[in-house]
Design a protein around this motif. Structure first.
Motif, PDB file in Angstrom:
ATOM      1  N   LYS A 107     -42.188  38.755  28.221  1.00 56.67           N
ATOM      2  CA  LYS A 107     -41.447  39.516  27.195  1.00 56.67           C
ATOM      3  C   LYS A 107     -41.950  39.230  25.786  1.00 56.67           C
ATOM      4  CE  LYS A 107     -39.353  35.821  28.887  1.00 56.67           C
ATOM      5  NZ  LYS A 107     -38.326  35.277  29.715  1.00 56.67           N
ATOM      6  N   ILE A 160     -28.765  39.424  28.301  1.00 59.40           N
ATOM      7  CA  ILE A 160     -30.152  39.506  28.750  1.00 59.40           C
ATOM      8  C   ILE A 160     -30.855  38.152  28.688  1.00 59.40           C
ATOM      9  CG2 ILE A 160     -30.596  41.966  28.494  1.00 59.40           C
ATOM     10  CD1 ILE A 160     -31.385  41.558  25.627  1.00 59.40           C
ATOM     11  N   ASN A 161     -30.072  37.093  28.550  1.00 61.64           N
ATOM     12  CA  ASN A 161     -30.658  35.763  28.706  1.00 61.64           C
ATOM     13  C   ASN A 161     -29.792  34.983  29.692  1.00 61.64           C
ATOM     14  OD1 ASN A 161     -30.689  32.671  27.704  1.00 61.64           O
ATOM     15  ND2 ASN A 161     -32.692  33.606  27.538  1.00 61.64           N
ATOM     16  N   GLY A 162     -30.354  34.739  30.861  1.00 58.81           N
ATOM     17  CA  GLY A 162     -29.599  34.090  31.933  1.00 58.81           C
ATOM     18  C   GLY A 162     -29.221  32.663  31.591  1.00 58.81           C
ATOM     19  N   THR A 163     -30.137  31.942  30.941  1.00 57.79           N
ATOM     20  CA  THR A 163     -29.863  30.550  30.599  1.00 57.79           C
ATOM     21  C   THR A 163     -28.658  30.458  29.677  1.00 57.79           C
ATOM     22  OG1 THR A 163     -32.193  30.047  30.824  1.00 57.79           O
ATOM     23  CG2 THR A 163     -30.893  28.492  29.540  1.00 57.79           C
ATOM     24  N   TYR A 190     -34.760  28.366  35.103  1.00 53.37           N
ATOM     25  CA  TYR A 190     -34.278  29.544  34.371  1.00 53.37           C
ATOM     26  C   TYR A 190     -34.775  29.556  32.929  1.00 53.37           C
ATOM     27  CZ  TYR A 190     -30.622  29.653  38.032  1.00 53.37           C
ATOM     28  OH  TYR A 190     -29.944  29.679  39.207  1.00 53.37           O
ATOM     29  N   ALA A 191     -34.836  28.349  32.344  1.00 54.24           N
ATOM     30  CA  ALA A 191     -35.064  28.266  30.895  1.00 54.24           C
ATOM     31  C   ALA A 191     -36.531  28.523  30.544  1.00 54.24           C
ATOM     32  CB  ALA A 191     -34.635  26.892  30.391  1.00 54.24           C
ATOM     33  N   GLU A 192     -36.757  28.923  29.303  1.00 57.35           N
ATOM     34  CA  GLU A 192     -38.110  29.091  28.789  1.00 57.35           C
ATOM     35  C   GLU A 192     -38.771  27.725  28.637  1.00 57.35           C
ATOM     36  OE1 GLU A 192     -39.505  32.310  28.103  1.00 57.35           O
ATOM     37  OE2 GLU A 192     -37.777  32.508  29.408  1.00 57.35           O
ATOM     38  N   ASP A 198     -34.182  30.290  24.428  1.00 56.63           N
ATOM     39  CA  ASP A 198     -32.972  30.766  25.109  1.00 56.63           C
ATOM     40  C   ASP A 198     -31.758  30.613  24.212  1.00 56.63           C
ATOM     41  OD1 ASP A 198     -33.970  31.318  27.904  1.00 56.63           O
ATOM     42  OD2 ASP A 198     -34.610  29.246  27.722  1.00 56.63           O
ATOM     43  N   ASP A 203     -35.458  34.676  22.963  1.00 60.85           N
ATOM     44  CA  ASP A 203     -35.799  35.357  24.222  1.00 60.85           C
ATOM     45  C   ASP A 203     -35.031  36.681  24.339  1.00 60.85           C
ATOM     46  OD1 ASP A 203     -36.895  35.179  27.110  1.00 60.85           O
ATOM     47  OD2 ASP A 203     -34.740  35.457  27.404  1.00 60.85           O
ATOM     48  N   LYS A 207     -36.436  40.671  24.431  1.00 59.39           N
ATOM     49  CA  LYS A 207     -36.065  41.679  25.439  1.00 59.39           C
ATOM     50  C   LYS A 207     -35.406  42.889  24.777  1.00 59.39           C
ATOM     51  CE  LYS A 207     -35.529  38.058  28.920  1.00 59.39           C
ATOM     52  NZ  LYS A 207     -34.613  37.034  29.405  1.00 59.39           N
ATOM     53  N   GLY A 302     -30.985  37.587  36.345  1.00 58.89           N
ATOM     54  CA  GLY A 302     -31.872  37.818  35.206  1.00 58.89           C
ATOM     55  C   GLY A 302     -32.981  36.804  35.084  1.00 58.89           C
ATOM     56  N   ALA A 303     -32.983  35.803  35.935  1.00 58.30           N
ATOM     57  CA  ALA A 303     -34.021  34.782  35.846  1.00 58.30           C
ATOM     58  C   ALA A 303     -34.171  34.148  37.218  1.00 58.30           C
ATOM     59  CB  ALA A 303     -33.634  33.730  34.804  1.00 58.30           C
TER      60      ALA A 303
HETATM   61  N1  HSE Z   1     -35.332  32.146  30.116  1.00 61.26           N
HETATM   62  C1  HSE Z   1     -35.080  33.465  30.553  1.00 61.26           C
HETATM   63  C2  HSE Z   1     -33.584  33.590  30.835  1.00 61.26           C
HETATM   64  C3  HSE Z   1     -35.873  33.755  31.811  1.00 61.26           C
HETATM   65  O1  HSE Z   1     -32.919  32.573  30.975  1.00 61.26           O
HETATM   66  O2  HSE Z   1     -33.077  34.691  30.911  1.00 61.26           O
HETATM   67  C4  HSE Z   1     -35.848  35.191  32.210  1.00 61.26           C
HETATM   68  O3  HSE Z   1     -36.427  36.010  31.246  1.00 61.26           O
END
Ligand code: HSE
Length: 439
Positions: A107, A160-163, A190-192, A198, A203, A207, A302-303
């Motif tokens: 992204k 739109i950020n799962g974390t 999950y995290a960047e 995040d 992030d 998106k 989402g992740a």
């Molecule tokens: N770090 C992002 C999230 C991974 O937690 O959503 C998915 O793009």
């Protein structure tokens, strides 16, 4: 079907890369039936050749020289899953210049360099697909770009950020600390790489930039997005918002206002009755409002390795179908190639398994409950809940409600037949199926 494979070169075999290899291997037959040709991984690049991986790499060449992947003469599609935006940009542009189609889950790359990359791809006559870049396994890009192509988009609002959503949910529901939940999100992949992306909303802003372009036909302009993170959010506000009937979610919002746009990412109170307010954990959801269709809500993981791989592989399949040469109908009408459609036996309802809700109207006399539970016990049907209200004044019949464990429908039909034969049962049993729809 042809046996000639479409060949892939992968950049990166981390969480998403490893998940992509696993999905491609596990579902190879099904995917080949959809494409009309098999898909083969030819080569993959990694940072460290000896690092542990979540996938089996024995069937393709492994290199620590990513330039070999984008220049490989046999590779039809380069799949960029390495992340970051410096080297990734260089490699994707090189792939495009070498005439390769590209799939990316990156992204940051699309939000920051998409304008340049798409222009280069157009010049080179290749495609760059990026479904996995937004909301992991939810096909939100395809939904807006194709499914809602007849609408004027009036609003995009998404978790739109799962974390971040995982952190907010765990803090609210379990009173866990921010740091503790973030560490778990990192351990779960999950995290960047840099988790401030995040928690500070970067992030989500990447998106949202992409969603806004697709929804409103504007260039990608990441630096115009207003961005607030969740790191300053205090638990006390989560509590007060709850008292007032709201949930706090970290939303990305894109909205046209007259001839302008609002693009913003920030913690937001949402009435708790809204579906999107109940999207918890690492799940993402995007609400898109079109002038023709009205509100639509798109929900899913989402992740994570395989949910993201799901979208990566879908892009690979789209490109492969086009490469397989059916230009008149690159997407087969029924999703699978016509000569690969195979009938399967469809089960009768008596073969279903489900949990059941049964309402039984009975005379309010001693022994009825015991007779009912004996019928279930004799058939081996386990009950998870029973409820019966006092009869209304002057009435002598009651409704008894049973919820069963998951079982065979044939057994429930047998139980219902026996119950309906009971002297004190007043009418046909009401049978509804119960599906928890959990994972
Ligand atoms: N770090 C992002 C999230 C991974 O937690 O959503 C998915 O793009």
């Amino acid at each position: 079907m042809s046996d000639l494979p479409i060949k892939l070169g992968l950049l990166g075999l981390g969480t998403v890369g490893g998940g992509t290899v696993n999905v491609l291997r596990r579902n190879a037959d099904e995917i080949a039936r959809r494409v009309g040709r098999p898909i083969e991984i030819k080569i993959a690049s990694v940072r460290e050749l000896s690092a542990p991986r979540i996938c089996d790499c024995s069937e393709f060449e492994l290199t620590d020289q990513p330039k070999q992947v984008v220049a490989h003469p046999d590779v039809d599609i380069v799949v960029e899953l390495m992340g970051g935006e410096g080297l990734a940009r260089e490699l994707v542009l090189a792939a495009v210049h070498n005439g390769k189609h590209v799939v990316t889950a990156n992204k940051a790359l699309v939000a920051l360099h998409g304008n340049e990359i798409f222009a280069a791809a157009q010049n080179a006559g290749v495609s760059v697909l990026f479904e996995a870049a937004v909301a992991g396994g939810i096909n939100i890009i395809k939904s807006i770009r194709e499914g809602m192509a007849g609408n004027q988009i009036e609003l995009v609002a998404g978790i739109i950020n799962g974390t971040g959503n995982f952190i907010l949910t765990e803090m609210r529901d379990k009173g866990r600390t921010f740091e503790d939940v973030l560490a778990e999100a990192q351990a779960l992949g999950y995290a960047e790489a840099d988790p401030t992306f995040d928690v500070e909303g970067i992030d989500a802003a990447h998106k949202l930039t992409i969603l806004a372009s697709i929804a409103f036909g504007v260039p990608l302009e990441f630096d115009k997005v207003y961005t607030e993170g969740i790191s300053e959010l205090e638990l006390v506000d989560v509590g007060y918002a709850g008292d007032l009937g709201y949930r706090i979610k970290h939303l990305g919002i894109a909205r046209p206002v007259a001839d302008e746009l609002e693009l913003r990412v920030h913690p937001t109170l949402i009435p708790e009755k809204r579906l999107i307010a109940n999207v918890d954990g690492v799940m993402n959801a995007v609400l898109v409002r079109g002038d023709a269709v009205g509100n639509t809500l798109h929900y899913g993981a989402g992740a994570g390795a395989e949910p993201t791989a799901s979208a990566v592989v879908a892009d690979i399949v789209d490109l492969s179908r086009a490469l397989a040469g059916n230009s008149a109908a690159p997407v087969p009408h029924l999703a699978f190639q016509a000569d690969a459609i195979r009938a399967r036996r469809v089960r009768t309802s008596e073969e279903f398994t489900s949990a059941y809700y049964l309402r039984i109207d009975v005379n309010d006399v001693p022994g009825v409950m015991s007779e009912l539970t004996t019928i279930f016990a004799d058939l081996g049907v386990s009950i998870v809940a029973i409820t019966q209200k006092e009869p209304a004044r002057g009435q002598h019949h009651v409704s008894v409600i049973f919820i069963t464990q998951r079982t065979n429908e044939a057994l429930i039909s047998k139980a219902i037949n026996q119950i309906e034969d009971m002297q004190d049962v007043l009418k046909s049993v009401t049978r509804l199926r119960v599906e928890h729809l959990d994972s």
